[in-house]
Design an enzyme around this catalytic site. Sequence first.
Site, PDB file in Angstrom:
ATOM      1  N   TYR A  76     -18.776  -4.714  14.911  1.00  0.00           N
ATOM      2  CA  TYR A  76     -17.955  -5.205  16.014  1.00  0.00           C
ATOM      3  C   TYR A  76     -18.756  -6.159  16.900  1.00  0.00           C
ATOM      4  O   TYR A  76     -19.926  -5.946  17.170  1.00  0.00           O
ATOM      5  CB  TYR A  76     -17.442  -4.040  16.861  1.00  0.00           C
ATOM      6  N   GLU A 119     -14.863  -3.216  25.448  1.00  0.00           N
ATOM      7  CA  GLU A 119     -14.648  -3.277  24.002  1.00  0.00           C
ATOM      8  C   GLU A 119     -15.570  -2.348  23.230  1.00  0.00           C
ATOM      9  O   GLU A 119     -15.224  -1.880  22.151  1.00  0.00           O
ATOM     10  CB  GLU A 119     -14.875  -4.706  23.498  1.00  0.00           C
ATOM     11  N   LYS A 132     -12.523 -15.344   8.084  1.00  0.00           N
ATOM     12  CA  LYS A 132     -12.446 -14.355   9.155  1.00  0.00           C
ATOM     13  C   LYS A 132     -11.086 -13.672   9.190  1.00  0.00           C
ATOM     14  O   LYS A 132     -10.047 -14.300   9.098  1.00  0.00           O
ATOM     15  CB  LYS A 132     -12.720 -15.049  10.500  1.00  0.00           C
TER      16      LYS A 132
END
Length: 513
Positions: free
Chosen positions: A348, A382, A443
């Site tokens: 991430y 996040e 992506k």
Amino acid sequence: MGAPVLPAAFGFLASARTGGGRAPGPVFATRGSHTDIDTPQGERSLAATLVHAPSVAPDRAVARSLTGAPTTAVLAGEIYNRDELLSVLPAGPAPEGDAELVLRLLERYDLHAFRLVNGRFATVVRTGDRVLLATDHAGSVPLYTCVAPGEVRASTEAKALAAHRDPKGFPLADARRVAGLTGVYQVPAGAVMDIDLGSGTAVTHRTWTPGLSRRILPEGEAVAAVRAALEKAVAQRVTPGDTPLVVLSGGIDSSGVAACAHRAAGELDTVSMGTDTSNEFREARAVVDHLRTRHREITIPTTELLAQLPYAVWASESVDPDIIEYLLPLTALYRALDGPERRILTGYGADIPLGGMHREDRLPALDTVLAHDMATFDGLNEMSPVLSTLAGHWTTHPYWDREVLDLLVSLEAGLKRRHGRDKWVLRAAMADALPAETVNRPKLGVHEGSGTTSSFSRLLLDHGVAEDRVHEAKRQVVRELFDLTVGGGRHPSEVDTDDVVRSVADRTARGAA
């Protein structure tokens, strides 16, 4: 030096008071055991409740120093550059844990110590009438506070402070006010707040900011630097003798972490998550077969995934609907992992310093959005560990290691978008470690691979929300879930996503009439 399997503490609720007394009762989404500590310093106590894995003794999350003014530190999370930090300390016995390491650094550098630390942590330190609240460079363990004359409360979860807001806290000019929680503020990422306990006044010192200058490097040098930095960051997050677990989508970000973790540990477990409408299992399998990992696939029905929206909001304490869409599949995945508590590495965050999600060919525009994203990530939560600790697991994100982040941000945009490919420098850095199809794969975000964005939109459309009002309706749904779970203290199991969506859809329809 590798990391322990789990940190000594996942989080804390702490209270520093001039008159002593216990900390208020804890309210955590984090699953774990609670251990109360109280370190009286005359009438200047620091009381706290630590939340930690049941299998972990939390002793090393607390440290006390009796040299000079009595000082106590409480730390949640972990420090990664321990060896470098030890090298700048005077000779003597090594600190027994990260909290003691922070105390030793403070004795030498005062609050400037936090400019040296590379980690995933939040800490509160009390010495006399002085209280320090510090976050890591990325604020990846969120830290909240409520300050009044004679008392400073601090917690790694805002809901713990929302439950105890009497008296209301002072305004803090350099901290972000938490929406809907009067008197509760979030300590900025990469900062230490220096608070005078008697007056309740605070001065914020920045310990890290994203760089704005850019470096021009030859292709080969840039590629080698990225590979070396990522391998080092991953190795620092792998526990010697433990098999790491990597969340694997089959994209370059998570696959790069998987390849480095496999090299560091010698063996690897991987897990992929999908729904009944969308998954990336085939793409992940290419990496699994290449690295020969022990792999698991978890399928979560879309209706069940959307029903977990209250958990994603409760854990992240974010009110940004786009962020919640990213975090929802991860929250569901962590909750679905059975068995013992795990240390989990993820891919991430690579898109933020590399601009991967923007699909922008124009270099000036790419660097503009990259600078904007790096300037506005704070407060989005996040990377909050609560997304996984609500199920007892600990996550860590090598792309947001301080050294990796400093490097990736600093590279000129032409190394990020090159030869018509996004995230070129990362793809080139991992080219010899992964299958060509993985290195060249375009992506795709986890929220896209699991179909989360489209499914959330469809849920609102099915309730009659007009297509041009879907995003605003998502914002209202997320905010209402926040008010119910974080502000209102309701457990997510008591909150029905469909009921909230229906309520928002009805209000939206009335507003459009």
